[in-house]
Design an enzyme around this catalytic site. Structure first.
Site, short mmCIF file in Angstrom:
data_model
loop_
_atom_site.label_atom_id
_atom_site.label_comp_id
_atom_site.label_asym_id
_atom_site.label_seq_id
_atom_site.Cartn_x
_atom_site.Cartn_y
_atom_site.Cartn_z
N ARG A 78 0.81 -1.23 0.00
CA ARG A 78 0.00 0.00 0.00
C ARG A 78 0.84 1.27 0.00
O ARG A 78 0.63 2.17 -0.83
CB ARG A 78 -0.92 0.02 1.25
CG ARG A 78 -2.14 -0.85 1.15
CD ARG A 78 -2.50 -1.38 2.53
NE ARG A 78 -1.52 -2.39 2.87
CZ ARG A 78 -1.70 -3.68 2.63
NH1 ARG A 78 -2.83 -4.11 2.15
NH2 ARG A 78 -0.75 -4.56 2.90
N THR A 79 1.78 1.37 0.94
CA THR A 79 2.50 2.64 1.11
C THR A 79 3.36 2.95 -0.10
O THR A 79 3.33 4.07 -0.63
CB THR A 79 3.37 2.58 2.39
OG1 THR A 79 2.55 2.10 3.46
CG2 THR A 79 3.92 3.94 2.74
N LYS A 96 25.66 -4.76 0.02
CA LYS A 96 27.12 -4.91 -0.02
C LYS A 96 27.78 -4.20 1.16
O LYS A 96 28.99 -4.00 1.16
CB LYS A 96 27.65 -4.31 -1.33
CG LYS A 96 27.06 -4.91 -2.58
CD LYS A 96 27.65 -4.20 -3.80
CE LYS A 96 26.70 -4.28 -4.97
NZ LYS A 96 26.99 -3.26 -5.98
N ARG A 140 11.34 3.84 3.90
CA ARG A 140 10.85 2.87 4.89
C ARG A 140 12.06 2.07 5.35
O ARG A 140 12.84 1.58 4.52
CB ARG A 140 9.79 1.95 4.31
CG ARG A 140 9.48 0.79 5.24
CD ARG A 140 8.27 0.01 4.82
NE ARG A 140 7.04 0.74 5.09
CZ ARG A 140 5.83 0.20 5.01
NH1 ARG A 140 5.69 -1.07 4.67
NH2 ARG A 140 4.75 0.91 5.26
N HIS A 176 4.57 5.96 11.52
CA HIS A 176 4.16 5.80 10.12
C HIS A 176 3.21 6.98 9.85
O HIS A 176 1.99 6.82 9.81
CB HIS A 176 3.47 4.45 9.97
CG HIS A 176 3.22 4.01 8.56
ND1 HIS A 176 3.37 4.84 7.45
CD2 HIS A 176 2.83 2.80 8.05
CE1 HIS A 176 3.07 4.16 6.35
NE2 HIS A 176 2.74 2.93 6.69
N1 CP Z 1 -0.33 -0.03 5.94
C1 CP Z 1 0.87 -0.28 5.40
O1 CP Z 1 1.90 0.33 5.77
O2 CP Z 1 0.86 -1.26 4.44
P1 CP Z 1 2.11 -1.71 3.58
O3 CP Z 1 3.07 -2.40 4.50
O4 CP Z 1 1.57 -2.63 2.52
O5 CP Z 1 2.75 -0.48 2.99
#
Ligand code: CP
Length: 313
Positions: free
Chosen positions: A62-63, A90, A112, A140
């Protein structure tokens, strides 16, 4: 909104850094961008000539995709680096990776990472704006914002609502951003989960810790289940999935004591039958896919706002 208000953040690292006025402004901006995604031609020139790099060291559906869709719908040039194909494999450090990316002059880096604080570290070493797309168990922020947008859209307000968040609070960056965000916007946040998944001091973020799932859900306007973050647990924190589901899963029966119009949320991905029964996830109260839709609008708003609102600063 104060007429003198101006959004002045270069980075989006956590909801802990944003005021309620900032959050309100982001939600209103996202609301105005949402319509673009329903047009036959889903593209505006707002970020033409800007470069956005998505640096994902952990899996995401999603993100990552919604950040990419958001950037492309605003005409930015986008590039993706996954951990498995980056030189981190590496032994390159995050700071060295950041310096090398900076040498290519990107405007925004969306990151991320499994380590809490890595987006802030990156922000301290590069010229580009940084957006945290999830750092360890810390925050998040774009998920927190899309959750706030979804609640405001469905309920017409956030202030005064009762929000129940159930599950793995300790390891969930979504829980942390949601607790901070909903509390800042005037909601009452309750949390519940196995004692091993409730971190000490969570009340200091603004949440009331409930002994049972039932206590958290009582009269709630929003019931949110969280995924069990196995990737952040070294030892099993509950005996079996069956027992977890029995004590902390969200079923139709559990929802009977929630408010009459209670809505059900989950940030995804869902473990059906564990955190939530399939008939709840797909039921009339569920807004799980609306959360995903709003994720694109929120990410468009964030990209736009950190670029200085005219895309040229
Ligand atoms: N909600 C969320 O962060 O989903 P993903 O891990 O698929 O990005």
């Amino acid at each position: 909104m104060d007429k003198k208000y101006r959004f002045s953040h270069k980075h989006i690292l956590g909801l802990e850094d944003l005021s309620s006025a900032d959050i309100d402004f982001i939600l209103n901006t996202a609301d105005s961008f949402k319509e673009i995604s329903s047009r036959p031609i889903k593209k505006v020139p707002t970020l033409r000539g800007k470069t956005v790099i998505h640096l994902f060291f952990e899996p995401s559906t999603r993100t990552r995709l919604s950040f990419e869709i958001a950037a492309k719908r605003m005409s930015a040039d986008t590039f993706n680096i996954a951990a498995s194909t980056s030189s981190a494999q590496k032994g390159e450090t995050l700071v060295d990776t950041a310096r090398n990316l900076t040498a290519m002059n990107p405007d925004i880096i969306v990151i991320r990472h499994s380590s809490s604080g890595s987006p802030r570290l990156l922000a301290n070493h590069i010229k580009a704006s940084v957006i945290n797309a999830g750092d360890g168990a810390h925050e998040h922020p774009s998920q927190g914002l899309l959750d706030l947008m979804t609640v405001k859209e469905q309920k017409g307000r956030i202030s005064g609502l009762k929000i129940a968040i159930i599950g793995d609070i300790a390891h969930s960056r979504v829980a942390h951003s949601d607790i901070i965000g909903f509390s800042k916007m005037g909601a009452e946040v309750r949390v519940s989960g196995p004692a091993t998944m409730l971190p000490p001091g969570i009340d200091k973020l603004g949440a009331r810790v409930c002994r049972t799932r039932e206590e958290a859900v009582e009269d709630a306007d929003v019931v949110m289940a969280l995924r069990i973050q196995k990737e952040r647990q070294t030892d099993p924190l509950f005996p079996t999935l069956r027992e977890y589901a029995a004590c902390f899963g969200i079923s139709k029966k559990v929802l009977k004591s929630a408010g009459p119009d209670a809505m059900v949320m989950h940030p995804g991905p869902i473990n059906r039958g564990v955190e939530m029964d399939p008939d709840v996830a797909d039921g009339r109260r569920s807004v799980i896919l609306e959360q995903v839709t709003n994720g694109v609008a929120i990410r468009m708003a964030l990209l736009y706002l950190i670029m200085g609102q005219d895309g040229n600063e």
